[in-house]
Design an enzyme around this catalytic site. Structure first.
Site, mmCIF file in Angstrom:
data_model
loop_
_atom_site.group_PDB
_atom_site.id
_atom_site.type_symbol
_atom_site.label_atom_id
_atom_site.label_comp_id
_atom_site.label_asym_id
_atom_site.label_seq_id
_atom_site.Cartn_x
_atom_site.Cartn_y
_atom_site.Cartn_z
ATOM 1 N N HIS A 26 1.573 4.353 -2.849
ATOM 2 C CA HIS A 26 1.561 5.817 -2.734
ATOM 3 C C HIS A 26 2.812 6.425 -3.362
ATOM 4 C CE1 HIS A 26 -2.095 6.504 -0.568
ATOM 5 N NE2 HIS A 26 -1.740 5.719 0.438
ATOM 6 N N HIS A 45 0.838 -1.201 0.000
ATOM 7 C CA HIS A 45 0.000 0.000 0.000
ATOM 8 C C HIS A 45 0.876 1.256 0.000
ATOM 9 C CE1 HIS A 45 -3.677 2.326 1.208
ATOM 10 N NE2 HIS A 45 -2.752 3.117 1.742
ATOM 11 N N GLU A 46 1.883 1.283 0.862
ATOM 12 C CA GLU A 46 2.758 2.461 0.945
ATOM 13 C C GLU A 46 3.617 2.613 -0.307
ATOM 14 O OE1 GLU A 46 2.119 4.737 3.072
ATOM 15 O OE2 GLU A 46 0.675 3.410 4.032
#
EC number: 3.4.24.33
Length: 144
Positions: free
Chosen positions: A68, A64-65
């Site tokens: 980003h 997820h990070e």
């Protein structure tokens, strides 16, 4: 788990390295960060040696990070369409529901699937984080 999500979604990238450390979280982000700066120096050495850009794990949080960093956004109800109008996670809420790697939790809580939103893979949906990751993978690979 991160690499499997890339395989599941036909992203075509692979994370090159990971390390584990013997650490029990304190429950405070500030305390944990301070400890990393003073007592867990091996983390910084490894990060510099292997040119790591991100550190995290658990329930697809690392992927997820990384998403980003590659310009993927959380969910289509996020009003931002920059830099990619199609670059959001997806959440399906009827009954028990489910969500992709980038999506926020459902209203009644739902499992996070190890998939990036991609209308060409398992679910016929509009958001397309897979395309964002493919578009940005060369830039990310050359970061450090």
């Amino acid at each position: 788990e991160s690499n499997q999500g890339y395989v599941n979604s036909n992203v075509g990238i692979e994370l090159a390295r990971y390390e584990t450390t013997n650490y029990t979280e304190s429950g405070s982000f500030d305390t944990d960060l301070a400890r990393f700066r003073g007592t867990s120096d091996s983390i910084h050495t490894s990060r510099n040696t292997y040119t790591a850009a991100d550190c995290a794990t658990g329930y697809y949080s690392f992927a997820h990070e990384i998403g980003h960093l590659q310009s993927a956004r959380d969910i289509a109800t996020d009003s931002s369409t920059s830099p990619y109008a199609y670059g959001h996670g997806y959440r399906y809420e009827p009954a028990t529901g489910w969500r992709t790697i980038m999506a926020y939790n459902c209203t009644r809580s739902c499992p996070r699937l190890n998939y990036w939103s991609n209308p060409n893979i398992s679910y016929d949906i509009g958001p397309d984080n897979q395309r964002v990751l493919v578009n940005t993978k060369a830039t990310i690979a050359a970061f450090r």
